[in-house]
Write an enzyme that holds these catalytic residues in place. Structure first.
Site, mmCIF file in Angstrom:
data_model
loop_
_atom_site.group_PDB
_atom_site.id
_atom_site.type_symbol
_atom_site.label_atom_id
_atom_site.label_comp_id
_atom_site.label_asym_id
_atom_site.label_seq_id
_atom_site.Cartn_x
_atom_site.Cartn_y
_atom_site.Cartn_z
ATOM 1 C CE1 TYR A 63 -3.292 -2.775 0.267
ATOM 2 C CE2 TYR A 63 -3.551 -2.317 2.601
ATOM 3 C CZ TYR A 63 -3.898 -3.037 1.477
ATOM 4 O OH TYR A 63 -4.861 -4.017 1.573
ATOM 5 C CG PHE A 213 -13.297 -3.915 -1.718
ATOM 6 C CD1 PHE A 213 -12.440 -2.952 -1.195
ATOM 7 C CD2 PHE A 213 -13.039 -4.404 -2.992
ATOM 8 C CE1 PHE A 213 -11.338 -2.494 -1.923
ATOM 9 C CE2 PHE A 213 -11.950 -3.956 -3.733
ATOM 10 C CZ PHE A 213 -11.101 -2.996 -3.196
ATOM 11 N N PRO A 214 -15.878 -4.259 2.552
ATOM 12 C CG PRO A 214 -15.607 -3.524 4.751
ATOM 13 C CD PRO A 214 -14.831 -3.835 3.506
ATOM 14 C CG LEU A 215 -18.548 -0.078 4.169
ATOM 15 C CD1 LEU A 215 -18.130 1.237 4.798
ATOM 16 C CD2 LEU A 215 -19.965 -0.444 4.601
ATOM 17 N N GLY A 216 -18.204 -2.096 -0.311
ATOM 18 C CA GLY A 216 -18.223 -2.015 -1.763
ATOM 19 C C GLY A 216 -16.915 -1.594 -2.385
ATOM 20 N N GLY A 217 -15.969 -1.110 -1.579
ATOM 21 C CA GLY A 217 -14.665 -0.736 -2.109
ATOM 22 C C GLY A 217 -14.714 0.558 -2.895
ATOM 23 C CG PHE A 218 -11.617 1.260 -5.471
ATOM 24 C CD1 PHE A 218 -10.912 2.186 -4.721
ATOM 25 C CD2 PHE A 218 -11.022 0.031 -5.707
ATOM 26 C CE1 PHE A 218 -9.660 1.904 -4.212
ATOM 27 C CE2 PHE A 218 -9.757 -0.268 -5.206
ATOM 28 C CZ PHE A 218 -9.077 0.672 -4.462
ATOM 29 N N PRO A 220 -18.890 2.295 -3.873
ATOM 30 C CG PRO A 220 -18.631 4.267 -2.657
ATOM 31 C CD PRO A 220 -18.390 3.667 -4.014
ATOM 32 C CG LEU A 221 -22.039 -1.983 -0.543
ATOM 33 C CD1 LEU A 221 -22.331 -2.578 0.828
ATOM 34 C CD2 LEU A 221 -22.113 -3.055 -1.626
#
Length: 288
Positions: A63, A213-218, A220-221
């Site tokens: 990273y 990516f619990p929230l969708g990553g790049f 977002p959900l």
């Protein structure tokens, strides 16, 4: 009891960690490449997370590269005794920011030493081997050779525990025949649920599952159902998505990432939500 403590705990290697942790990926620059836009804010987020009770931080020396580990060290060293830092190897960054496999014994060994140096550690708590047969997601291929390198480094005392990332169920089975695996880190969230059976299998074996990516990553959900449930609970859609993960399985450890202190606190409030059976049923229909 604060939000982080309400999330409960689970065993990661030989360490009992809070189920609500923190992922450091977003502390690097755009595309997880180069330095952060605001270094002081990045340091503040790390300190705020630990002060709030987080004792599980996910990172990697690719990273940046090197950036997030150097920030973690600057912000938190000397580390609290209960802090578990999980890193990953198996990839490297090109000069153009590309993500490339780094699976050779030399590359893996160098990566472990880079993590040790930048984090100022004598041994790494957990090292996840990231499978890079396909940059975009899990793909079949034997991981015996690279995993054996990590086993040797563990025998040398440089690694305490080994995990896996971006892997298929077949690779998990292969790995468990080679080494003791303490966690699996794959993409999984309220919409992307390819690992349903794997999560339950790992729970039965006492192995942690860490969704990235619990929230969708790049990307977002986004969901009208998610937004509707959130409004009913006076919460944000992202808090509901995280709460769903916490209730999905006892072995799930969360590592949502953010470069904002306020956003970190907002995310952490997900641990205070309890979703009713009816709400869970509605959310369970969101699987793509």
């Amino acid at each position: 009891m604060n939000s982080i403590e309400k999330s409960g705990t689970y065993l990661l290697g030989n360490r009992e960690v809070k189920r609500f942790g923190y992922g450091a990926m977003q502390l690097a620059g755009p595309g997880v490449f180069g330095p952060p836009k605001d270094k002081s804010t990045a340091l503040s987020v790390l300190r705020a997370a630990v002060e709030a009770g987080v004792n599980h931080i996910d990172t990697s020396d690719f990273y940046g590269p090197h950036i997030t580990n150097q920030l973690i060290c600057e912000a938190l060293y000397p580390y609290r005794g209960d802090l578990t830092i999980v890193t990953k190897v198996g990839a490297k960054r090109g000069n153009d920011g590309s993500w490339n496999p780094a699976f050779s014994a030399e590359e893996l060994t160098q990566a472990v030493h880079d993590n040790l140096r930048n984090l100022k550690l004598d041994a790494l708590d957990v090292v996840n081997l990231r499978a890079m047969f396909d940059v975009h997601g899990p793909a079949e291929g034997s991981i015996e050779a690279p995993l054996s390198v990590l086993v040797k480094l563990k025998e040398q005392g440089l690694i305490k525990h080994i995990g896996l990332s971006n892997v298929t169920p077949g690779q998990v089975a292969e790995a468990r025949n080679i080494a003791q695996i303490c966690c699996v880190q794959n993409m999984y969230n309220i919409v992307h649920r390819n690992d349903e059976a794997l999560i339950d299998e790992l729970a039965d074996a006492g192995i942690a599952y860490v969704p990235f990516f619990p929230l969708g990553g790049f990307s977002p959900l986004q969901s009208s159902t998610l937004a509707s449930v959130a409004a009913q609970l006076s919460a944000t859609p992202m808090q509901v998505a995280l709460a769903w993960l916490l209730q999905r399985a006892k072995n799930i450890l969360l590592i949502p990432g953010t470069a904002s202190v306020a956003h970190f606190y907002e995310n952490s409030k997900a641990a205070e939500l309890t979703l009713s059976p009816q709400t869970l049923n509605a959310l369970n229909q969101l699987a793509a």
